[in-house]
Motif scaffolding. Structure first.
Motif, PDB file in Angstrom:
ATOM      1  N   GLU A  18       5.897 -63.222 -23.040  1.00  0.00           N
ATOM      2  CA  GLU A  18       6.953 -63.071 -24.043  1.00  0.00           C
ATOM      3  C   GLU A  18       8.166 -63.942 -23.750  1.00  0.00           C
ATOM      4  O   GLU A  18       9.184 -63.832 -24.443  1.00  0.00           O
ATOM      5  N   THR A  19       8.067 -64.795 -22.763  1.00  0.00           N
ATOM      6  CA  THR A  19       9.191 -65.663 -22.413  1.00  0.00           C
ATOM      7  C   THR A  19       9.602 -66.519 -23.611  1.00  0.00           C
ATOM      8  O   THR A  19       8.780 -67.220 -24.201  1.00  0.00           O
ATOM      9  N   GLY A  20      10.859 -66.444 -23.961  1.00  0.00           N
ATOM     10  CA  GLY A  20      11.375 -67.234 -25.072  1.00  0.00           C
ATOM     11  C   GLY A  20      11.066 -66.689 -26.442  1.00  0.00           C
ATOM     12  O   GLY A  20      11.479 -67.257 -27.455  1.00  0.00           O
ATOM     13  N   CYS A  21      10.337 -65.576 -26.512  1.00  0.00           N
ATOM     14  CA  CYS A  21       9.962 -65.006 -27.811  1.00  0.00           C
ATOM     15  C   CYS A  21      10.964 -63.915 -28.210  1.00  0.00           C
ATOM     16  O   CYS A  21      10.668 -62.718 -28.148  1.00  0.00           O
ATOM     17  N   SER A  22      12.142 -64.341 -28.603  1.00  0.00           N
ATOM     18  CA  SER A  22      13.210 -63.391 -28.918  1.00  0.00           C
ATOM     19  C   SER A  22      13.391 -63.146 -30.402  1.00  0.00           C
ATOM     20  O   SER A  22      14.278 -62.400 -30.816  1.00  0.00           O
ATOM     21  N   ILE A  23      12.554 -63.784 -31.248  1.00  0.00           N
ATOM     22  CA  ILE A  23      12.683 -63.625 -32.693  1.00  0.00           C
ATOM     23  C   ILE A  23      11.651 -62.633 -33.209  1.00  0.00           C
ATOM     24  O   ILE A  23      10.453 -62.778 -32.952  1.00  0.00           O
ATOM     25  N   LEU A  24      12.127 -61.620 -33.930  1.00  0.00           N
ATOM     26  CA  LEU A  24      11.252 -60.636 -34.572  1.00  0.00           C
ATOM     27  C   LEU A  24      11.381 -60.778 -36.081  1.00  0.00           C
ATOM     28  O   LEU A  24      12.490 -60.980 -36.602  1.00  0.00           O
ATOM     29  N   HIS A  25      10.255 -60.686 -36.777  1.00  0.00           N
ATOM     30  CA  HIS A  25      10.283 -60.576 -38.238  1.00  0.00           C
ATOM     31  C   HIS A  25       9.685 -59.233 -38.607  1.00  0.00           C
ATOM     32  O   HIS A  25       8.524 -58.954 -38.322  1.00  0.00           O
ATOM     33  N   VAL A  26      10.513 -58.389 -39.212  1.00  0.00           N
ATOM     34  CA  VAL A  26      10.109 -57.038 -39.604  1.00  0.00           C
ATOM     35  C   VAL A  26       9.865 -57.025 -41.102  1.00  0.00           C
ATOM     36  O   VAL A  26      10.732 -57.429 -41.889  1.00  0.00           O
ATOM     37  N   ASP A  27       8.691 -56.588 -41.507  1.00  0.00           N
ATOM     38  CA  ASP A  27       8.316 -56.595 -42.929  1.00  0.00           C
ATOM     39  C   ASP A  27       7.686 -55.252 -43.272  1.00  0.00           C
ATOM     40  O   ASP A  27       6.668 -54.864 -42.694  1.00  0.00           O
ATOM     41  N   MET A  28       8.297 -54.529 -44.202  1.00  0.00           N
ATOM     42  CA  MET A  28       7.771 -53.233 -44.603  1.00  0.00           C
ATOM     43  C   MET A  28       6.456 -53.427 -45.357  1.00  0.00           C
ATOM     44  O   MET A  28       6.313 -54.353 -46.153  1.00  0.00           O
ATOM     45  N   ASP A  29       5.507 -52.558 -45.112  1.00  0.00           N
ATOM     46  CA  ASP A  29       4.187 -52.676 -45.724  1.00  0.00           C
ATOM     47  C   ASP A  29       4.183 -52.065 -47.125  1.00  0.00           C
ATOM     48  O   ASP A  29       4.450 -50.866 -47.274  1.00  0.00           O
ATOM     49  N   ALA A  30       3.883 -52.907 -48.144  1.00  0.00           N
ATOM     50  CA  ALA A  30       3.813 -52.427 -49.532  1.00  0.00           C
ATOM     51  C   ALA A  30       4.983 -51.486 -49.807  1.00  0.00           C
ATOM     52  O   ALA A  30       4.803 -50.335 -50.213  1.00  0.00           O
ATOM     53  N   PHE A  31       6.201 -51.976 -49.589  1.00  0.00           N
ATOM     54  CA  PHE A  31       7.380 -51.124 -49.454  1.00  0.00           C
ATOM     55  C   PHE A  31       7.579 -50.144 -50.607  1.00  0.00           C
ATOM     56  O   PHE A  31       7.643 -48.932 -50.416  1.00  0.00           O
ATOM     57  N   PHE A  32       7.700 -50.653 -51.835  1.00  0.00           N
ATOM     58  CA  PHE A  32       7.973 -49.764 -52.963  1.00  0.00           C
ATOM     59  C   PHE A  32       6.863 -48.720 -53.119  1.00  0.00           C
ATOM     60  O   PHE A  32       7.120 -47.535 -53.337  1.00  0.00           O
ATOM     61  N   ALA A  33       5.624 -49.183 -53.001  1.00  0.00           N
ATOM     62  CA  ALA A  33       4.494 -48.264 -53.143  1.00  0.00           C
ATOM     63  C   ALA A  33       4.492 -47.241 -52.009  1.00  0.00           C
ATOM     64  O   ALA A  33       4.194 -46.060 -52.221  1.00  0.00           O
ATOM     65  N   SER A  34       4.832 -47.666 -50.805  1.00  0.00           N
ATOM     66  CA  SER A  34       4.843 -46.746 -49.664  1.00  0.00           C
ATOM     67  C   SER A  34       5.890 -45.660 -49.837  1.00  0.00           C
ATOM     68  O   SER A  34       5.653 -44.494 -49.505  1.00  0.00           O
ATOM     69  N   VAL A  35       7.058 -46.036 -50.351  1.00  0.00           N
ATOM     70  CA  VAL A  35       8.103 -45.034 -50.602  1.00  0.00           C
ATOM     71  C   VAL A  35       7.626 -44.018 -51.627  1.00  0.00           C
ATOM     72  O   VAL A  35       7.866 -42.809 -51.492  1.00  0.00           O
ATOM     73  N   GLU A  36       6.940 -44.485 -52.650  1.00  0.00           N
ATOM     74  CA  GLU A  36       6.439 -43.571 -53.672  1.00  0.00           C
ATOM     75  C   GLU A  36       5.374 -42.625 -53.097  1.00  0.00           C
ATOM     76  O   GLU A  36       5.322 -41.444 -53.463  1.00  0.00           O
ATOM     77  N   LEU A  37       4.535 -43.123 -52.195  1.00  0.00           N
ATOM     78  CA  LEU A  37       3.480 -42.274 -51.632  1.00  0.00           C
ATOM     79  C   LEU A  37       4.057 -41.178 -50.738  1.00  0.00           C
ATOM     80  O   LEU A  37       3.449 -40.104 -50.605  1.00  0.00           O
ATOM     81  N   VAL A  38       5.196 -41.434 -50.122  1.00  0.00           N
ATOM     82  CA  VAL A  38       5.851 -40.377 -49.335  1.00  0.00           C
ATOM     83  C   VAL A  38       6.243 -39.228 -50.245  1.00  0.00           C
ATOM     84  O   VAL A  38       6.113 -38.051 -49.888  1.00  0.00           O
ATOM     85  N   ARG A  39       6.695 -39.575 -51.446  1.00  0.00           N
ATOM     86  CA  ARG A  39       7.103 -38.542 -52.408  1.00  0.00           C
ATOM     87  C   ARG A  39       5.915 -37.940 -53.145  1.00  0.00           C
ATOM     88  O   ARG A  39       6.020 -36.848 -53.709  1.00  0.00           O
ATOM     89  N   ARG A  40       4.790 -38.649 -53.145  1.00  0.00           N
ATOM     90  CA  ARG A  40       3.591 -38.175 -53.845  1.00  0.00           C
ATOM     91  C   ARG A  40       2.379 -38.316 -52.930  1.00  0.00           C
ATOM     92  O   ARG A  40       1.507 -39.155 -53.159  1.00  0.00           O
ATOM     93  N   PRO A  41       2.330 -37.505 -51.888  1.00  0.00           N
ATOM     94  CA  PRO A  41       1.246 -37.655 -50.901  1.00  0.00           C
ATOM     95  C   PRO A  41      -0.148 -37.448 -51.477  1.00  0.00           C
ATOM     96  O   PRO A  41      -1.138 -37.895 -50.897  1.00  0.00           O
ATOM     97  N   ASP A  42      -0.238 -36.776 -52.640  1.00  0.00           N
ATOM     98  CA  ASP A  42      -1.547 -36.570 -53.253  1.00  0.00           C
ATOM     99  C   ASP A  42      -2.180 -37.875 -53.727  1.00  0.00           C
ATOM    100  O   ASP A  42      -3.388 -37.934 -53.993  1.00  0.00           O
ATOM    101  N   LEU A  43      -1.368 -38.943 -53.803  1.00  0.00           N
ATOM    102  CA  LEU A  43      -1.885 -40.241 -54.252  1.00  0.00           C
ATOM    103  C   LEU A  43      -2.373 -41.112 -53.101  1.00  0.00           C
ATOM    104  O   LEU A  43      -2.879 -42.212 -53.332  1.00  0.00           O
ATOM    105  N   ARG A  44      -2.235 -40.647 -51.877  1.00  0.00           N
ATOM    106  CA  ARG A  44      -2.677 -41.449 -50.731  1.00  0.00           C
ATOM    107  C   ARG A  44      -4.180 -41.704 -50.809  1.00  0.00           C
ATOM    108  O   ARG A  44      -4.954 -40.820 -51.154  1.00  0.00           O
ATOM    109  N   GLY A  45      -4.547 -42.942 -50.512  1.00  0.00           N
ATOM    110  CA  GLY A  45      -5.949 -43.316 -50.574  1.00  0.00           C
ATOM    111  C   GLY A  45      -6.403 -43.791 -51.936  1.00  0.00           C
ATOM    112  O   GLY A  45      -7.541 -44.243 -52.090  1.00  0.00           O
ATOM    113  N   ARG A  46      -5.517 -43.685 -52.925  1.00  0.00           N
ATOM    114  CA  ARG A  46      -5.862 -44.127 -54.276  1.00  0.00           C
ATOM    115  C   ARG A  46      -5.140 -45.427 -54.602  1.00  0.00           C
ATOM    116  O   ARG A  46      -4.082 -45.722 -54.033  1.00  0.00           O
ATOM    117  N   PRO A  47      -5.676 -46.221 -55.511  1.00  0.00           N
ATOM    118  CA  PRO A  47      -4.965 -47.437 -55.916  1.00  0.00           C
ATOM    119  C   PRO A  47      -3.725 -47.079 -56.729  1.00  0.00           C
ATOM    120  O   PRO A  47      -3.820 -46.381 -57.743  1.00  0.00           O
TER     121      PRO A  47
END
Length: 419
Positions: A18-47
């Protein structure tokens, strides 16, 4: 999630230095859809697709929907055609902004060197946090656990020595993963990718390079620089050649300067009625001006975009004689620009307004005209619009709207055709 090209990678000999590797790129996975699935867990696993109506576009899609070829920015018509069984959810921007603010606050606790590039992704320089929090991969793992625990959503993180490689690493880590690219492995990693993976290589640039027999980053790196510059131009060619060799000196920029502020609307049905289009232009101008005031900015240029029913897109721009954050001024110029667009007898599908050439209001140099000196209407209008801002902050953005304005603008400047 990035839709940038990927490649099958052989990483067994990269190591974990990891020497010299001080840059991180953080990217939320399918962000908007993921937030909605937290509120609607019954939709998990569905398109699931987050997007507007039939004439809107896809804002986000779960990986189950992506398996059918659905992706962000695709039209909803095409998305429904590819995945008719998908559950479509209208977007909730306030919920996404709230989760984004919380995640970025957690990121800010790691390091002050944060460059937020969108609502769901950011670069971090953790060089100063290593003594306190440990190696970059440990920092990344801790952040991923915290996001999962506090919000029930996942993020992917790329760890590298440059922003370019870190972003590409996070793309390859998706979904819900982390990928370290040691500094010594940056070039081998890049060479395995298609040339379209590099920043700045869009569809047209990719086609130009393909015409010269260049389809991979390795072929770009090995190509003659003079030939690349002949194909793409001196500056762009040299820049892409540097990227192909992993040369990316750009630091994490803590404060991103807004280059423009805009808003656009796709009508639910094509509009022949100029009055309806002008009414929408007024709302969009009001929205742009409100965001200018919110960020303490003024704009010197107003640009409009008009898309007709045949999907042809026309833009017009005008530079003002004085910068402004007043919706009335933005609207009057935008209305005249839209009126001057030759629609060829076709109805309007989309209209947009954008404020450009932005400056901080506190430091903007304004040269008043004689008319400005004797006319106090602009100051009164700005005070009235600031009062509207307070109402919207208290009761929501749709609680009150700007009324119609006068018949014409008093701004100067020639129209410029941009496309």
């Amino acid at each position: 999630m990035s839709r940038g090209p990927r490649a099958k990678l052989e990483r067994h000999d990269w190591g974990d230095d990891e020497t010299g590797c001080s840059i991180l790129h953080v990217d939320m996975d399918a962000f908007f859809a993921s937030v909605e699935l937290v509120r609607r867990p019954d939709l998990r696993g569905r398109p699931v697709i987050v997007g507007g109506g039939e004439r809107g576009v896809v804002l986000a899609a779960t990986y189950e929907a992506r398996a059918f070829g659905v992706h962000s920015a695709m039209s909803m018509v095409a998305a429904r055609r590819r995945c008719p069984q998908a559950v479509v959810i209208p977007p909730d921007p306030s919920a996404y902004r709230e989760v984004s603010r919380s995640v970025m606050a957690a990121v800010g606790e790691i390091t002050a060197l944060v460059e937020q590039v969108s609502v769901d992704e950011a670069f971090l320089d953790v060089s100063g946090a290593r003594r306190r929090l440990g190696p970059p991969t440990v920092i990344a793992a801790g952040l991923r656990r915290r996001v999962q625990a506090e919000h029930g959503i996942t993020c992917s993180v790329g760890v590298a020595s440059t922003k370019l490689v870190a972003k590409l690493a996070s793309t390859h880590a998706k979904p819900d993963g982390m990928l370290l690219i040691p500094a010594a492995a940056s070039v081998p990693f890049l060479r395995a990718l298609p040339v379209g993976a590099l920043w700045g290589v869009g569809e047209r640039t990719e086609q130009v390079l393909a015409g010269w027999g260049i389809r991979t980053v390795a072929e770009l790196a090995d190509a003659d620089l003079v030939m690349i510059q002949a194909a793409l131009g001196r500056v762009a060619g040299a820049h892409l050649h540097d990227l192909s060799w992993g040369r990316d000196p750009r630091p994490v920029q803590v404060a991103r300067t807004e280059k423009s502020i805009g808003a656009e609307t796709t009508f639910d049905r094509d509009r022949y009625d100029r009055g309806a289009v002008e009414g929408t232009v007024l709302r969009l101008a009001d929205r742009c001006a409100g965001r200018l005031r919110q960020q303490g900015l003024v704009a010197r240029t107003v640009t409009v975009k008009v898309r007709t029913s045949d999907f042809a897109t026309l833009t017009r721009s005008r530079t003002l004689h004085a910068p402004t954050d007043v919706a009335r001024e933005v609207y009057l110029v935008a209305r005249e620009l839209v009126a001057g667009v030759d629609l060829g007898g076709l109805p309007v599908r989309l209209v947009g307004v954008r404020a450009e050439n932005l400056e901080q209001r506190s430091t903007a140099v304004v040269q008043p005209t004689l008319e400005d000196a004797v006319d106090t209407r602009q100051g009164a209008q700005r005070r009235a619009e600031a009062a509207l801002d307070l109402v919207r902050d208290r009761f929501g953005v749709n609680s009150i709207a700007l009324g119609s304005t006068g018949p014409r603008s008093t701004t100067n400047g020639a129209d410029v055709e941009l496309s």
